[in-house]
Design a protein around this motif. Structure first.
Motif, PDB file in Angstrom:
ATOM      1  N   MET A  49       0.791  -0.939  -0.181  1.00  0.00           N
ATOM      2  CA  MET A  49       0.012   0.155   0.108  1.00  0.00           C
ATOM      3  C   MET A  49       0.802   1.235  -0.038  1.00  0.00           C
ATOM      4  O   MET A  49       1.781   1.303   0.944  1.00  0.00           O
ATOM      5  CB  MET A  49      -1.124  -0.113   1.272  1.00  0.00           C
ATOM      6  N   THR A  50       0.907   2.241  -0.915  1.00  0.00           N
ATOM      7  CA  THR A  50       1.473   3.512  -1.073  1.00  0.00           C
ATOM      8  C   THR A  50       0.822   4.686  -0.795  1.00  0.00           C
ATOM      9  O   THR A  50      -0.582   4.887  -1.718  1.00  0.00           O
ATOM     10  CB  THR A  50       2.126   3.344  -2.556  1.00  0.00           C
ATOM     11  N   ARG A  51       1.083   5.380   0.270  1.00  0.00           N
ATOM     12  CA  ARG A  51       0.133   6.537   0.453  1.00  0.00           C
ATOM     13  C   ARG A  51       1.183   7.537   0.872  1.00  0.00           C
ATOM     14  O   ARG A  51       2.389   7.255   1.282  1.00  0.00           O
ATOM     15  CB  ARG A  51      -0.742   6.320   1.820  1.00  0.00           C
ATOM     16  N   ALA A  52       0.927   8.715   0.719  1.00  0.00           N
ATOM     17  CA  ALA A  52       1.683   9.920   1.093  1.00  0.00           C
ATOM     18  C   ALA A  52       0.946  10.896   1.793  1.00  0.00           C
ATOM     19  O   ALA A  52      -0.261  10.953   1.668  1.00  0.00           O
ATOM     20  CB  ALA A  52       2.393  10.678  -0.030  1.00  0.00           C
ATOM     21  N   ILE A  53       1.558  11.761   2.704  1.00  0.00           N
ATOM     22  CA  ILE A  53       0.849  12.619   3.773  1.00  0.00           C
ATOM     23  C   ILE A  53       1.843  13.908   3.653  1.00  0.00           C
ATOM     24  O   ILE A  53       3.165  13.807   3.915  1.00  0.00           O
ATOM     25  CB  ILE A  53       0.542  12.148   4.819  1.00  0.00           C
ATOM     26  N   ILE A  54       1.319  15.125   3.401  1.00  0.00           N
ATOM     27  CA  ILE A  54       2.013  16.335   3.685  1.00  0.00           C
ATOM     28  C   ILE A  54       1.272  17.276   4.597  1.00  0.00           C
ATOM     29  O   ILE A  54       0.266  17.690   4.393  1.00  0.00           O
ATOM     30  CB  ILE A  54       2.024  17.036   2.074  1.00  0.00           C
ATOM     31  N   LEU A  55       2.254  17.743   5.546  1.00  0.00           N
ATOM     32  CA  LEU A  55       1.880  18.605   6.769  1.00  0.00           C
ATOM     33  C   LEU A  55       2.579  19.775   6.417  1.00  0.00           C
ATOM     34  O   LEU A  55       3.773  19.759   6.540  1.00  0.00           O
ATOM     35  CB  LEU A  55       2.224  17.861   8.068  1.00  0.00           C
ATOM     36  N   ILE A  56       1.772  20.893   6.148  1.00  0.00           N
ATOM     37  CA  ILE A  56       2.302  22.310   5.822  1.00  0.00           C
ATOM     38  C   ILE A  56       1.997  22.908   7.060  1.00  0.00           C
ATOM     39  O   ILE A  56       1.063  23.403   7.513  1.00  0.00           O
ATOM     40  CB  ILE A  56       1.513  23.065   4.707  1.00  0.00           C
ATOM     41  N   MET A  57       3.257  23.456   7.685  1.00  0.00           N
ATOM     42  CA  MET A  57       3.116  24.031   9.051  1.00  0.00           C
ATOM     43  C   MET A  57       3.130  25.540   8.255  1.00  0.00           C
ATOM     44  O   MET A  57       4.443  25.994   8.318  1.00  0.00           O
ATOM     45  CB  MET A  57       4.385  23.806   9.879  1.00  0.00           C
ATOM     46  N   ASP A  58       2.200  26.050   8.001  1.00  0.00           N
ATOM     47  CA  ASP A  58       2.165  27.315   7.362  1.00  0.00           C
ATOM     48  C   ASP A  58       2.858  28.397   7.998  1.00  0.00           C
ATOM     49  O   ASP A  58       2.662  28.866   9.073  1.00  0.00           O
ATOM     50  CB  ASP A  58       0.789  27.780   7.460  1.00  0.00           C
ATOM     51  N   SER A  59       3.964  28.871   7.350  1.00  0.00           N
ATOM     52  CA  SER A  59       4.762  30.046   7.605  1.00  0.00           C
ATOM     53  C   SER A  59       5.828  29.383   8.368  1.00  0.00           C
ATOM     54  O   SER A  59       6.809  30.449   8.783  1.00  0.00           O
ATOM     55  CB  SER A  59       3.923  31.335   8.348  1.00  0.00           C
ATOM     56  N   LEU A  60       6.092  28.371   8.744  1.00  0.00           N
ATOM     57  CA  LEU A  60       7.563  28.184   9.632  1.00  0.00           C
ATOM     58  C   LEU A  60       8.684  27.923   8.856  1.00  0.00           C
ATOM     59  O   LEU A  60       9.164  26.985   8.446  1.00  0.00           O
ATOM     60  CB  LEU A  60       7.175  26.491  10.379  1.00  0.00           C
ATOM     61  N   GLY A  61       9.261  29.072   8.599  1.00  0.00           N
ATOM     62  CA  GLY A  61      10.334  29.238   7.956  1.00  0.00           C
ATOM     63  C   GLY A  61      11.512  28.964   8.721  1.00  0.00           C
ATOM     64  O   GLY A  61      11.389  28.876  10.006  1.00  0.00           O
ATOM     65  N   ILE A  62      12.769  28.729   8.422  1.00  0.00           N
ATOM     66  CA  ILE A  62      14.049  28.393   9.245  1.00  0.00           C
ATOM     67  C   ILE A  62      15.073  28.780   8.747  1.00  0.00           C
ATOM     68  O   ILE A  62      16.280  28.383   8.960  1.00  0.00           O
ATOM     69  CB  ILE A  62      14.206  26.894   9.193  1.00  0.00           C
ATOM     70  N   GLY A  63      15.283  30.221   8.321  1.00  0.00           N
ATOM     71  CA  GLY A  63      16.345  31.043   7.990  1.00  0.00           C
ATOM     72  C   GLY A  63      15.907  31.664   6.786  1.00  0.00           C
ATOM     73  O   GLY A  63      15.711  31.271   5.840  1.00  0.00           O
ATOM     74  N   ALA A  64      16.633  32.949   6.667  1.00  0.00           N
ATOM     75  CA  ALA A  64      16.703  33.668   5.571  1.00  0.00           C
ATOM     76  C   ALA A  64      17.296  33.099   4.215  1.00  0.00           C
ATOM     77  O   ALA A  64      18.379  32.541   4.399  1.00  0.00           O
ATOM     78  CB  ALA A  64      17.150  35.228   5.867  1.00  0.00           C
ATOM     79  N   SER A  65      16.712  33.235   3.056  1.00  0.00           N
ATOM     80  CA  SER A  65      17.283  33.066   1.838  1.00  0.00           C
ATOM     81  C   SER A  65      18.398  33.875   1.233  1.00  0.00           C
ATOM     82  O   SER A  65      18.387  34.908   2.065  1.00  0.00           O
ATOM     83  CB  SER A  65      16.027  32.775   0.694  1.00  0.00           C
ATOM     84  N   ASP A  66      19.037  33.337   0.478  1.00  0.00           N
ATOM     85  CA  ASP A  66      20.125  34.437  -0.085  1.00  0.00           C
ATOM     86  C   ASP A  66      19.525  35.736  -0.589  1.00  0.00           C
ATOM     87  O   ASP A  66      20.041  36.826  -0.573  1.00  0.00           O
ATOM     88  CB  ASP A  66      21.097  33.491  -1.105  1.00  0.00           C
ATOM     89  N   ASP A  67      18.365  35.428  -1.151  1.00  0.00           N
ATOM     90  CA  ASP A  67      17.570  36.748  -1.771  1.00  0.00           C
ATOM     91  C   ASP A  67      16.937  37.328  -0.840  1.00  0.00           C
ATOM     92  O   ASP A  67      16.264  38.298  -1.430  1.00  0.00           O
ATOM     93  CB  ASP A  67      17.061  36.204  -3.112  1.00  0.00           C
ATOM     94  N   ALA A  68      17.025  37.152   0.543  1.00  0.00           N
ATOM     95  CA  ALA A  68      15.952  37.803   1.393  1.00  0.00           C
ATOM     96  C   ALA A  68      16.270  39.117   1.141  1.00  0.00           C
ATOM     97  O   ALA A  68      15.342  40.162   1.465  1.00  0.00           O
ATOM     98  CB  ALA A  68      16.379  37.363   2.848  1.00  0.00           C
ATOM     99  N   PRO A  69      17.492  39.903   1.061  1.00  0.00           N
ATOM    100  CA  PRO A  69      17.631  41.359   1.035  1.00  0.00           C
ATOM    101  C   PRO A  69      16.637  41.847  -0.118  1.00  0.00           C
ATOM    102  O   PRO A  69      16.485  43.112   0.108  1.00  0.00           O
ATOM    103  CB  PRO A  69      18.904  41.585   0.519  1.00  0.00           C
ATOM    104  N   ARG A  70      16.399  41.144  -1.142  1.00  0.00           N
ATOM    105  CA  ARG A  70      15.345  41.797  -2.341  1.00  0.00           C
ATOM    106  C   ARG A  70      14.178  41.919  -1.609  1.00  0.00           C
ATOM    107  O   ARG A  70      13.303  43.109  -2.135  1.00  0.00           O
ATOM    108  CB  ARG A  70      15.385  40.785  -3.310  1.00  0.00           C
ATOM    109  N   TYR A  71      13.675  41.494  -0.537  1.00  0.00           N
ATOM    110  CA  TYR A  71      12.526  41.400   0.048  1.00  0.00           C
ATOM    111  C   TYR A  71      12.486  42.041   1.491  1.00  0.00           C
ATOM    112  O   TYR A  71      11.528  42.468   1.907  1.00  0.00           O
ATOM    113  CB  TYR A  71      11.811  40.071   0.297  1.00  0.00           C
ATOM    114  N   GLY A  72      13.841  42.723   1.715  1.00  0.00           N
ATOM    115  CA  GLY A  72      13.636  43.615   3.064  1.00  0.00           C
ATOM    116  C   GLY A  72      13.850  42.381   4.204  1.00  0.00           C
ATOM    117  O   GLY A  72      13.567  42.916   5.435  1.00  0.00           O
ATOM    118  N   ASP A  73      14.176  41.072   4.119  1.00  0.00           N
ATOM    119  CA  ASP A  73      13.870  39.718   5.186  1.00  0.00           C
ATOM    120  C   ASP A  73      15.281  39.502   5.566  1.00  0.00           C
ATOM    121  O   ASP A  73      15.265  38.519   6.105  1.00  0.00           O
ATOM    122  CB  ASP A  73      13.178  38.838   4.533  1.00  0.00           C
ATOM    123  N   GLN A  74      16.356  40.171   5.084  1.00  0.00           N
ATOM    124  CA  GLN A  74      17.825  39.504   5.578  1.00  0.00           C
ATOM    125  C   GLN A  74      17.613  39.511   6.936  1.00  0.00           C
ATOM    126  O   GLN A  74      17.306  40.385   7.713  1.00  0.00           O
ATOM    127  CB  GLN A  74      18.849  40.279   5.115  1.00  0.00           C
TER     128      GLN A  74
END
Length: 412
Positions: free
Chosen positions: A1-26
């Motif tokens: 039996m093949t099943r998958a489950i996705i749990l999105i913890m909406d907004s749980l970021g774990i650190g700024a991306s390299d391009d975060a300065p473009r968004y003011g989020d560094q």
């Protein structure tokens, strides 16, 4: 039996991306800054929580390792000895141009968004007069209130009574590609709000605005403190359809089943969805998740969005509330583990960040966790994934589907 489950913890970021300065989020780090505040005693709230952030089950799945790999931050309450790790862990970098909910979910399902969505300017008023005039005329409104960038909870406190007295709906936006419409469920009417939002979505399509969100509210009970109004769980998101076939479309086309729990169906414009299940809050959504895990069979995908992390705590910059919600979620993971069958694969991730320690009330541009767990999953460091689509590709492989157009399997 093949099943998958996705749990999105909406907004749980774990650190700024390299391009975060473009968004003011560094420097943004949703989970890291919550953990840091807890360790400093800055997230204590009487009757809610106190002390360091404690997430032992997420730690077993590899969340602490993912956070450290992404941002270098070591959270005390997310520490787990190497020999006790049970999940495959890493972090993913978003390729889509926006830091919005649809882009994050679609990319995870194999469809990055390579262009900028339309957004409304940070002016007052922020909506084009032609849009307002046409909406007022078509919906026979006496006018609108708001017409600005705003926090959803703050703007209903500001204009709620005037809305009731005048019959004018409250319209506002954020840094995302969105038009939000708040109205009282009883005085304005829930179905009328939905109809208004549907017409508004039709009108903003030509502006390349991806979402209209209906935000119903009611008078707050006396126990709500100083709040005069509170939003209800009857929110409805009207979203532009994904720009290409997603993992969900492909699974349904192959004869499989996709179960939406929470707002997933809205995010995908109800495309590639076999069944829709709603829930009033995170814990209710977890109850629905358990029910669907018990009842769904082979070739099924259960896709859950835990919206409270974002809507109730992230946007409201409520660090103690966010921390308590994380701990409540963590405490329930063993219930899900007990229901898993031998070939099940569970993914925990997020769609963007919403650092509650950050200025303003908007999303933050961050990496997201990639945690795979299941009876047959061995602990492994998946490192940096260069697209959220790697997660969708991994799930497509697990569900024995043809490869998606984007992404590389995390097992490769």
């Amino acid at each position: 039996m093949t099943r998958a489950i996705i749990l999105i913890m909406d907004s749980l970021g774990i650190g700024a991306s390299d391009d975060a300065p473009r968004y003011g989020d560094q420097g943004a780090n949703t989970l890291g800054h919550i953990a840091e505040a807890c360790e400093k005693g800055e997230a204590d709230r009487k009757g809610l929580r106190q002390g360091p952030l404690r997430l032992p089950n997420l730690a077993r799945w590899g969340m602490g390792k993912a956070l450290e790999s992404s941002s270098g931050y070591k959270a005390t309450g997310l520490h787990c000895d190497e020999k006790k790790l049970e999940g495959a862990y890493g972090y993913a970098v978003e390729q889509s141009r926006g830091k919005d909910t649809p882009s994050g979910h679609w990319e995870l399902a194999g469809v990055p968004v390579p262009f900028d969505w339309g957004v409304f300017p940070r002016t007052v008023p922020c909506f084009p007069q032609s849009l307002v005039d046409e909406l007022v005329e078509r919906c026979q409104l006496p006018g609108i209130l708001g017409n600005c960038h705003a926090s959803g909870t703050e703007i209903i406190e500001q204009y709620g009574q005037e809305h009731i007295d005048s019959g004018k709906p409250i319209l506002y936006t954020s840094a995302d590609s969105v038009l939000q419409i708040a109205a009282h469920e009883e005085h304005f009417g829930l179905e009328r709000l939905y109809q208004l939002s549907s017409i508004a979505k039709e009108l903003v399509d030509k502006l390349n605005i991806t979402r209209v969100i209906a935000r119903p509210f009611i008078n707050a009970p006396s126990s709500a403190g100083n709040a005069a109004f509170q939003r209800t769980s009857n929110r409805r998101d009207l979203t532009t359809a994904p720009i290409a076939e997603t993992l969900l479309d492909k699974l349904v086309a192959a004869g499989g089943t996709v179960v939406s729990v929470g707002k997933i169906a809205d995010i995908f414009a109800h495309r590639g969805i076999s069944k829709t299940v709603k829930g009033k809050d995170n814990m209710d959504l977890f109850d629905r998740l358990l029910e669907e895990t018990e009842s769904n069979g082979d070739q099924s995908l259960i896709f859950v969005n835990f919206v409270d992390f974002d809507a109730v705590f992230g946007h409201r910059r409520d660090i103690p509330g966010y921390a308590a919600a994380l701990e409540a979620f963590d405490a329930r993971l063993p219930e899900l583990e007990a229901l898993l069958k031998e070939d099940d694969l569970v993914l925990i991730s997020a769609d963007h960040g919403c650092d509650p320690s950050w200025p303003g009330s908007d999303h933050t541009r961050e990496h997201v966790p990639v945690l795979f767990y299941g009876p047959n999953v061995k602990s492994a460091d998946l490192g940096q994934r260069n697209s959220f689509a790697d997660m969708g590709q991994t799930l497509a492989q697990h569900l024995q589907l043809a490869p998606l157009e984007q992404g590389k399997s995390c097992w490769e």
